[in-house]
Design a protein around this motif. Structure first.
Motif, PDB file in Angstrom:
ATOM      1  N   ILE A  70      41.478  51.827  52.163  1.00  0.00           N
ATOM      2  CA  ILE A  70      40.076  52.018  52.489  1.00  0.00           C
ATOM      3  C   ILE A  70      39.717  50.975  53.526  1.00  0.00           C
ATOM      4  CG2 ILE A  70      37.715  52.047  51.631  1.00  0.00           C
ATOM      5  CD1 ILE A  70      39.005  52.814  48.863  1.00  0.00           C
ATOM      6  N   LEU A  71      39.377  51.445  54.716  1.00  0.00           N
ATOM      7  CA  LEU A  71      39.088  50.561  55.841  1.00  0.00           C
ATOM      8  C   LEU A  71      37.600  50.596  56.159  1.00  0.00           C
ATOM      9  CD1 LEU A  71      41.970  51.752  58.205  1.00  0.00           C
ATOM     10  CD2 LEU A  71      41.984  49.730  56.721  1.00  0.00           C
ATOM     11  N   ASP A  72      37.045  49.439  56.462  1.00  0.00           N
ATOM     12  CA  ASP A  72      35.684  49.338  56.979  1.00  0.00           C
ATOM     13  C   ASP A  72      35.806  48.975  58.447  1.00  0.00           C
ATOM     14  OD1 ASP A  72      33.849  49.803  54.742  1.00  0.00           O
ATOM     15  OD2 ASP A  72      34.826  48.049  53.847  1.00  0.00           O
ATOM     16  N   LEU A  73      35.644  49.952  59.318  1.00  0.00           N
ATOM     17  CA  LEU A  73      35.753  49.730  60.758  1.00  0.00           C
ATOM     18  C   LEU A  73      34.463  50.168  61.425  1.00  0.00           C
ATOM     19  CD1 LEU A  73      39.379  51.040  61.422  1.00  0.00           C
ATOM     20  CD2 LEU A  73      38.637  48.678  61.058  1.00  0.00           C
ATOM     21  N   ASP A  74      33.816  49.227  62.063  1.00  0.00           N
ATOM     22  CA  ASP A  74      32.538  49.479  62.717  1.00  0.00           C
ATOM     23  C   ASP A  74      31.571  50.023  61.669  1.00  0.00           C
ATOM     24  OD1 ASP A  74      30.972  49.151  64.930  1.00  0.00           O
ATOM     25  OD2 ASP A  74      31.689  50.921  65.978  1.00  0.00           O
ATOM     26  N   SER A  75      30.994  51.175  61.861  1.00  0.00           N
ATOM     27  CA  SER A  75      30.040  51.720  60.889  1.00  0.00           C
ATOM     28  C   SER A  75      30.684  52.784  60.000  1.00  0.00           C
ATOM     29  CB  SER A  75      28.833  52.303  61.616  1.00  0.00           C
ATOM     30  OG  SER A  75      29.255  53.327  62.495  1.00  0.00           O
ATOM     31  N   ALA A  76      32.008  52.832  59.959  1.00  0.00           N
ATOM     32  CA  ALA A  76      32.710  53.845  59.168  1.00  0.00           C
ATOM     33  C   ALA A  76      33.455  53.206  57.999  1.00  0.00           C
ATOM     34  CB  ALA A  76      33.701  54.615  60.034  1.00  0.00           C
ATOM     35  N   LYS A  77      33.363  53.859  56.849  1.00  0.00           N
ATOM     36  CA  LYS A  77      34.201  53.516  55.710  1.00  0.00           C
ATOM     37  C   LYS A  77      35.220  54.639  55.618  1.00  0.00           C
ATOM     38  CE  LYS A  77      34.149  51.709  51.086  1.00  0.00           C
ATOM     39  NZ  LYS A  77      33.280  51.214  50.010  1.00  0.00           N
ATOM     40  N   ILE A  78      36.482  54.286  55.850  1.00  0.00           N
ATOM     41  CA  ILE A  78      37.531  55.278  56.057  1.00  0.00           C
ATOM     42  C   ILE A  78      38.512  55.289  54.892  1.00  0.00           C
ATOM     43  CG2 ILE A  78      39.309  56.089  57.651  1.00  0.00           C
ATOM     44  CD1 ILE A  78      37.933  54.275  59.799  1.00  0.00           C
ATOM     45  N   PHE A  79      38.673  56.444  54.273  1.00  0.00           N
ATOM     46  CA  PHE A  79      39.645  56.643  53.206  1.00  0.00           C
ATOM     47  C   PHE A  79      40.898  57.232  53.850  1.00  0.00           C
ATOM     48  CE2 PHE A  79      41.744  58.852  49.749  1.00  0.00           C
ATOM     49  CZ  PHE A  79      41.545  58.025  48.645  1.00  0.00           C
TER      50      PHE A  79
END
Length: 156
Positions: A70-79
């Motif tokens: 689970i990545l927090d990149l910029d304004s996205a939380k990415i699964f």
């Protein structure tokens, strides 16, 4: 923020390398499994780009690589996941539920070798397909204050 998303290179890194040569301006690369050696090669060839990876069902001997991230990149939380543990070849329900439970607004998965981009009630969903073989594809994601934009790139 611009992301390139690859999956399923299966020992054939040529298209990944060619795509990275054309898109040197990306901020990060996310690899969704089944080709960890190819991923490591790209990481060494492009040291100025951030790289993230998850393990696929064919990535034997890669126990140190997570099966989901689970990545927090910029304004996205990415699964991020390869997808095999969520049975994505039988449908997306399980993986979508996992992404929602994690609070993600972007789901990235591979495994099926079939590119897919869709949107479902606040969740952007992208499968970049396979970056090897005939009809190779990858994903391009733009994250900005205006939102998330997903695209499938045909790379051969």
């Amino acid at each position: 923020m611009k992301l390139l998303v690859f999956s399923d290179s299966h020992g054939m890194p040529l298209y990944m390398r060619e795509t990275l040569e054309k898109h040197r301006d990306v901020d990060a690369v996310i690899f969704l499994g089944d080709g960890q050696n190819d991923f490591q090669m790209m990481r060494a060839l492009f040291p100025n780009i951030a790289f993230y990876s998850v393990r696929g069902n064919c990535d034997l001997g890669c126990a140190d690589v997570p099966v989901r991230e689970i990545l927090d990149l910029d304004s996205a939380k990415i699964f991020c996941t390869h997808g095999h543990l969520y049975h994505v070849k039988s449908g997306l329900y399980t993986v979508v539920c996992a992404a929602r439970e994690a609070g993600a607004n972007l789901l990235l998965f591979g495994h099926t070798h079939e590119a897919l981009e869709t949107y479902d009630d606040g969740l952007y969903i992208l499968n970049p397909g396979s970056c090897s073989g005939f009809r190779a594809t990858c994903g391009l994601v733009d994250i900005s204050p205006a939102g998330i934009l997903t695209n499938i790139l045909h790379i051969n």
